[in-house]
Write a protein that holds these residues in place. Structure first.
Motif, short mmCIF file in Angstrom:
data_model
loop_
_atom_site.label_atom_id
_atom_site.label_comp_id
_atom_site.label_asym_id
_atom_site.label_seq_id
_atom_site.Cartn_x
_atom_site.Cartn_y
_atom_site.Cartn_z
N LEU A 198 -9.16 14.28 29.45
CA LEU A 198 -9.75 13.94 30.67
C LEU A 198 -10.52 12.74 30.48
O LEU A 198 -11.44 12.45 31.32
N GLY A 199 -10.48 11.99 29.28
CA GLY A 199 -10.90 10.90 28.91
C GLY A 199 -12.56 10.86 28.38
O GLY A 199 -12.92 9.64 28.58
N VAL A 200 -13.13 11.86 27.89
CA VAL A 200 -14.67 11.98 27.59
C VAL A 200 -14.56 10.97 26.42
O VAL A 200 -13.64 10.71 25.66
N ASP A 201 -15.86 10.40 26.36
CA ASP A 201 -15.90 9.57 25.12
C ASP A 201 -16.06 10.49 23.81
O ASP A 201 -15.72 9.59 22.85
N GLU A 202 -16.76 11.42 23.58
CA GLU A 202 -16.84 12.05 22.51
C GLU A 202 -17.02 13.60 22.84
O GLU A 202 -17.33 14.09 23.82
N VAL A 203 -16.55 14.35 21.76
CA VAL A 203 -16.87 15.75 21.86
C VAL A 203 -17.63 16.45 20.78
O VAL A 203 -16.96 16.11 19.51
N VAL A 204 -18.78 17.03 20.42
CA VAL A 204 -19.45 17.27 19.43
C VAL A 204 -19.56 18.99 19.61
O VAL A 204 -19.70 19.52 20.68
N ARG A 205 -19.27 19.48 18.48
CA ARG A 205 -19.23 20.86 18.38
C ARG A 205 -20.54 21.68 17.85
O ARG A 205 -20.85 21.11 16.52
N TYR A 206 -21.18 22.56 18.31
CA TYR A 206 -22.31 23.24 17.65
C TYR A 206 -21.84 25.00 17.61
O TYR A 206 -20.84 25.30 18.53
N GLY A 207 -22.58 25.71 16.87
CA GLY A 207 -22.30 27.02 16.93
C GLY A 207 -23.68 27.64 17.61
O GLY A 207 -24.77 27.16 17.50
N VAL A 208 -23.37 28.81 18.22
CA VAL A 208 -24.74 29.44 18.88
C VAL A 208 -24.72 30.90 18.45
O VAL A 208 -23.44 31.64 18.56
N ARG A 209 -25.79 31.36 17.73
CA ARG A 209 -25.71 32.71 17.16
C ARG A 209 -24.72 32.94 16.11
O ARG A 209 -23.95 33.60 16.05
N CYS A 210 -25.14 31.80 15.05
CA CYS A 210 -24.33 31.83 13.78
C CYS A 210 -24.10 33.29 12.99
O CYS A 210 -23.33 33.58 12.73
#
Length: 236
Positions: free
Chosen positions: A179-191
């Motif tokens: 879809l052409g996003v500039d960047e995708v950053v991944r995080y974790g929630v409730r590791c």
């Protein structure tokens, strides 16, 4: 709301804060349900619109906003995610939330259509926040918290059902890139939080320590890969 649910909201907001300023913003909460996440943002001075097809949920969101004194900052629209381009034509939001929605879609194609639709009202440079359950976590929780190796093995072979549709994080990332996003950053929630009991999480001192630990783990490998929820933040 349980302590672990409150923790999920706190951690999600902390991840967003790494990319999002404090200035008042226009926020669209897609499938925002009872409005708890929206109300928390409205209390910080943001103007939040909750989009949800369920009228009963939106009524609850209005009641929650009234209870916290933010009815002026919170708006509700009864419609589905795919209706976003038509409903919000001409609108521009600074932040769009898509939390706990995509895994209910029946296919990768449908998920891509949802992402495309909800990004339509997102302004250039705005943020899209996508959060969902991480399928890779289930066997770990079954073995450690539930003390059931048998259940963990079953989770490995779990099949799609009405409420459980496999949704790989890599698929979502690929769709966003398409879809052409500039960047995708991944995080974790409730590791690690879902590996403790609900009773332990009821202890305020323990919960405070757990929150500090979760904040430290959320952006670190490999913990973000095995967290209970994946959290993707993309900039348009």
């Amino acid at each position: 709301m349980s302590p672990l649910e409150q923790l999920r909201l706190t951690l999600t907001e902390a991840n967003l804060a790494r990319h999002w300023g404090d200035e008042p913003s226009r926020v669209l909460d897609v499938a925002g349900g009872n409005g708890m996440a929206a109300v928390r943002l409205a209390m910080r001075g943001h103007e939040v619109t909750v989009l949800d097809p369920a009228g009963a949920m939106l009524s609850t969101a209005i009641e929650v906003a009234d209870a916290y004194g933010v009815t002026e900052q919170l708006h509700v629209v009864q419609a589905g995610a795919l209706d976003a381009p038509e409903v919000f034509g001409g609108h521009e939001f600074d932040l769009v939330l898509c939390h706990n929605l995509l895994h209910y879609a029946g296919s990768a194609e449908e998920r891509a259509l949802v992402l495309q639709a909800i990004m339509t009202p997102l302004r250039p440079g705005g943020l899209l926040s996508v959060l969902g359950p991480n399928e890779d976590f289930d066997p770990l929780r079954a073995a450690v918290r539930d003390r059931s190796p048998e259940l963990a093995l079953a989770e490995l072979d779990a099949v799609a059902s009405e409420w459980r549709v496999p949704c790989a994080v890599g698929e979502i990332v690929a769709a966003l890139v398409g879809l052409g996003v500039d960047e995708v950053v991944r995080y974790g929630v409730r590791c690690v939080s879902d590996l403790v009991s609900e009773e332990e999480a009821e202890d305020p001192a323990f919960l405070a320590d757990l929150e500090r630990l979760e904040l430290a783990l959320s952006g670190h490998m490999p913990h973000l890969l095995t967290a209970r929820f994946y959290h993707l933040i993309a900039r348009r």
